[in-house]
Design an enzyme around this catalytic site. Structure first.
Site, short mmCIF file in Angstrom:
data_model
loop_
_atom_site.label_atom_id
_atom_site.label_comp_id
_atom_site.label_asym_id
_atom_site.label_seq_id
_atom_site.Cartn_x
_atom_site.Cartn_y
_atom_site.Cartn_z
N ARG A 90 0.85 -1.21 0.00
CA ARG A 90 0.00 0.00 0.00
C ARG A 90 0.87 1.24 0.00
NH1 ARG A 90 -5.00 -1.97 -1.09
NH2 ARG A 90 -5.10 -4.01 -0.13
N HIS A 108 13.27 -2.54 -1.42
CA HIS A 108 12.79 -2.68 -2.79
C HIS A 108 13.73 -3.60 -3.57
CE1 HIS A 108 10.57 -1.62 -6.34
NE2 HIS A 108 11.72 -1.50 -6.97
C1 GRF Z 1 10.45 -8.24 -1.39
O1 GRF Z 1 11.06 -8.57 -2.61
C2 GRF Z 1 10.55 -6.76 -1.12
O2 GRF Z 1 11.69 -6.17 -1.64
C3 GRF Z 1 9.32 -6.22 -1.86
O3 GRF Z 1 8.33 -7.20 -1.65
C4 GRF Z 1 8.93 -8.47 -1.46
C5 GRF Z 1 8.39 -9.03 -0.18
O4 GRF Z 1 8.77 -10.36 0.03
N1 GRF Z 1 8.99 -4.90 -1.37
P1 GRF Z 1 8.48 -11.04 1.45
O5 GRF Z 1 7.00 -10.92 1.72
O6 GRF Z 1 9.30 -10.33 2.48
O7 GRF Z 1 8.89 -12.48 1.28
#
Ligand code: GRF
Length: 202
Positions: A90, A108
């Site tokens: 979000r 990210h």
């Molecule tokens: C990760 O790749 C993070 O960088 C992105 O969303 C993904 C989340 O993965 N913002 P998880 O739920 O922590 O396994």
């Protein structure tokens, strides 16, 4: 003061933060997980790890402001030293962000400002980049636009599939996020405009 984690999905970064905290690599405990999605895999991890969690279902609120008010109520019960977004899908309003100045981090799965948004790994892979990576940044009012705390690059092996790249990216994330959190909590990050200087020590 602890750390509140906000997640929407599988929660592997949430778990990496919990593990880092348990192993003393982060000088604080993860005190709360909030998910906006009742199906989030992160919930099962929180149960297994014994971390308190709250489900604040975005679909239950007509207005974003009401959803965010509910988030804030949970967060402010025990004000955290840091809010860590970990796969939280979000966009937070300027009001929310300004309530926690320089206290919200996000991870990210690409080298920002390249490939922002919800599909960073897929977008970078499809584009055919030779170098990609991971970014940890403070959260501002934009989407993946806040001041960059840490980045780590990764050469894309053309023989590898997108799934293999994804696994490599996650490995980096699970190491880089705890490190950024540690630097923040130890007061080693200084934000001046867009620039974050850090004193990286072991
Ligand atoms: C990760 O790749 C993070 O960088 C992105 O969303 C993904 C989340 O993965 N913002 P998880 O739920 O922590 O396994």
């Amino acid at each position: 003061m602890g750390i509140a984690v906000l997640a929407s999905g599988s929660g592997s970064n949430f778990e990496a933060l919990v593990q880092a905290s348990q192993e003393g690599r982060i000088p604080a405990k993860i005190t709360l997980l909030i998910v906006d999605n009742p199906q989030a895999g992160a919930i099962e991890r929180a149960r297994r790890l014994g971390i308190s969690f709250e489900v604040v279902d975005r679909e239950a609120f007509a207005q974003r402001a009401d959803f965010e008010a509910a988030l804030r109520t949970h967060i402010d019960k025990s004000p955290p030293a840091l809010i860590a977004l970990a796969g939280f899908m979000r966009v937070l309003s300027p009001d929310f962000v300004s309530a926690y100045p320089n206290k919200i981090l996000n991870i990210h799965p690409a080298l920002l400002p390249g490939f922002p948004g919800a599909h960073g790994i897929h977008d970078a892979y499809s584009y055919g980049v030779q170098i990609t990576g991971v970014t940890v940044h403070y959260v501002d009012e934009g989407v993946d636009t806040g001041p960059i705390v840490l980045q780590e690059a990764l050469a894309v092996d053309p023989a590898k599939s997108e799934e293999e790249l994804e696994a490599q990216i996650h490995q980096i994330e699970h190491r880089l996020y705890p490190e950024a959190v540690r630097l923040h909590l130890e007061g080693k990050l200084k934000v001046e405009g867009r620039r974050v200087s850090s004193l990286r020590t072991q």
